[in-house]
Design a protein around this motif. Structure first.
Motif, short mmCIF file in Angstrom:
data_model
loop_
_atom_site.label_atom_id
_atom_site.label_comp_id
_atom_site.label_asym_id
_atom_site.label_seq_id
_atom_site.Cartn_x
_atom_site.Cartn_y
_atom_site.Cartn_z
N ASN A 191 -139.64 -72.55 20.10
CA ASN A 191 -138.46 -71.36 20.40
C ASN A 191 -137.57 -71.28 19.14
OD1 ASN A 191 -139.43 -71.23 22.93
ND2 ASN A 191 -137.76 -72.30 23.80
N ILE A 194 -140.11 -69.52 16.41
CA ILE A 194 -140.46 -67.97 16.93
C ILE A 194 -139.14 -67.15 16.50
CG2 ILE A 194 -140.68 -66.60 18.79
CD1 ILE A 194 -142.38 -68.90 20.18
N ARG A 195 -137.94 -67.65 16.88
CA ARG A 195 -136.61 -66.93 16.56
C ARG A 195 -136.62 -66.66 15.25
NH1 ARG A 195 -132.32 -67.19 14.45
NH2 ARG A 195 -132.61 -69.50 13.70
N LYS A 196 -136.82 -67.53 14.22
CA LYS A 196 -136.66 -67.57 12.99
C LYS A 196 -137.49 -66.74 12.20
CE LYS A 196 -135.38 -70.60 9.03
NZ LYS A 196 -135.22 -71.97 8.53
N VAL A 197 -138.78 -66.93 12.56
CA VAL A 197 -139.88 -65.74 11.99
C VAL A 197 -139.68 -64.44 12.37
CG1 VAL A 197 -142.39 -65.42 12.20
CG2 VAL A 197 -141.67 -67.68 11.86
N SER A 198 -139.23 -64.13 13.60
CA SER A 198 -138.95 -62.81 13.88
C SER A 198 -137.71 -62.18 13.12
CB SER A 198 -138.41 -62.62 15.59
OG SER A 198 -138.09 -61.49 15.94
N SER A 199 -136.80 -63.10 12.99
CA SER A 199 -135.75 -62.78 12.25
C SER A 199 -135.98 -62.37 10.92
CB SER A 199 -134.49 -63.65 12.42
OG SER A 199 -133.28 -63.19 11.59
N TYR A 201 -138.80 -62.33 9.06
CA TYR A 201 -140.21 -61.71 9.01
C TYR A 201 -140.60 -60.41 9.45
CZ TYR A 201 -140.53 -65.89 6.29
OH TYR A 201 -140.18 -67.13 5.29
N ASP A 202 -139.71 -60.36 10.80
CA ASP A 202 -140.16 -59.34 11.44
C ASP A 202 -141.54 -59.45 12.08
OD1 ASP A 202 -139.55 -56.94 13.18
OD2 ASP A 202 -140.26 -55.51 11.41
N MET A 203 -141.78 -60.50 12.32
CA MET A 203 -143.18 -60.73 13.17
C MET A 203 -142.96 -61.76 14.22
SD MET A 203 -146.10 -62.96 10.78
CE MET A 203 -145.99 -61.90 9.63
N LYS A 204 -143.89 -61.31 15.07
CA LYS A 204 -144.11 -61.73 16.47
C LYS A 204 -144.94 -62.89 16.52
CE LYS A 204 -143.80 -62.66 20.78
NZ LYS A 204 -142.59 -63.47 21.51
N ASP A 206 -146.35 -66.76 18.56
CA ASP A 206 -146.11 -67.44 19.77
C ASP A 206 -146.49 -68.77 19.60
OD1 ASP A 206 -148.91 -67.64 19.94
OD2 ASP A 206 -149.11 -65.82 21.28
#
Length: 305
Positions: A191, A194-199, A201-204, A206
């Protein structure tokens, strides 16, 4: 027929099968797949998206539906189709929850009448005649009886989906006065990744991406994202070892066995740390289910006299 099932927060395991603890409900029969379970007038398929963490898995019927999938897979594996089956279940709970939830967990699976469902368009009628509940973690080392019985003091550390469960064995027997459950399973790590990569790198991504990276199977993600995952795994492994020390579980002075899918993923970082001492690893995610099966067979043999 005895069927052993390990109801993990991340995955359901039998001695021979593993699948994600995820379900999708359908009001009509879905197309494009044949692995459909029909129960109670509804249709269910397995999903790669796991269910939210539940400490008490009896609060709704979803883990019962997952159990029916596990039963159906084991019945199908047997290769001799019979629409009427008598089932004995061998299941388990984390040691810290064992005393408080054992009876409730057993009653969750018991039914006064046969459970009627279909799987892959085959009808089944399964009468669950007995439910045996065993301590998780202890079950996983049952096949290693030689090592367990010859060690006076042994810690078992089960890194699962949401929790890391710690159990002390004294002369081969579980000491349920010393069992702890830490919320440091791989889901908590995932979790945060996933949060850090989204923040950043703007990448989803799982859970499956993270697992594949740690297993060396992921070829598509950028190198900097992979490095974030490797760094997170290293930090998470160290965090688990430090929290164990806070519990007075010093693996430099006590033998230990790591089990569970999380320990398999984190093994390079755990075994490489001086804090892990000479800990051993059981590299099968199905170890608890195999142990439940062995313990269930012994209990049924005693009952038969």
């Amino acid at each position: 027929m005895l069927i052993a099932i390990d109801h993990g927060n991340y995955a359901i395991k039998t001695p021979r099968f593993t699948f994600v603890s995820g379900l999708t409900e359908h009001s009509v029969k879905p197309p494009m797949t044949d692995e459909i379970l029909e129960y109670g007038g509804r249709f269910w398929t397995l999903s790669s998206k796991r269910l939210p963490y539940m400490r008490d898995k009896t609060q709704d019927e979803r883990f019962f539906i997952l159990t029916l999938f596990a039963i159906a897979k084991e019945l199908e594996r047997k290769g001799q189709y019979s629409p009427n089956e008598h089932i004995q279940l061998a299941v388990g709970l984390p040691p810290e929850h064992y005393g408080g939830l054992k009876e409730k967990f057993a009653n969750y699976f018991k039914r006064s009448a046969p459970v009627r469902f279909s799987y892959r368009d085959k009808p089944y009628s399964a009468l669950i005649t007995q439910v045996m509940v065993f301590p998780q973690a202890f079950a996983a080392v049952v096949p290693q009886s030689g090592m367990v019985l010859n060690t006076s003091r042994l810690f078992i550390i089960d890194i699962g989906g949401y929790t890391t469960d710690v159990l002390l064995l004294q002369n081969g027997k579980p000491d349920l006065q010393f069992c702890r459950s830490l919320e440091t399973g791989v889901i908590t790590m995932n979790n945060e990744v996933i949060r850090k990569v989204s923040s950043q790198y703007d990448m989803k991504i799982d859970d499956e991406h993270i697992t594949n990276v740690l297993q060396g199977k992921e070829k598509y993600l950028p190198d900097e994202v992979k490095e974030e995952i490797f760094t997170a795994a290293r930090h998470h492994a160290n965090d688990i070892l430090n929290q164990l020390r806070e519990l007075q579980v010093d693996l430099r002075s006590n033998p230990a066995v790591f089990i569970g899918g999380g320990s398999i993923l984190l093994q390079p970082y755990l075994s490489g740390s001086p804090l892990a001492g000479k800990a051993e690893f059981i590299d099968s995610p199905n170890a608890n289910a195999v142990g439940y099966e062995m313990l269930g067979e012994k209990q049924l043999a005693r009952l038969r006299g």
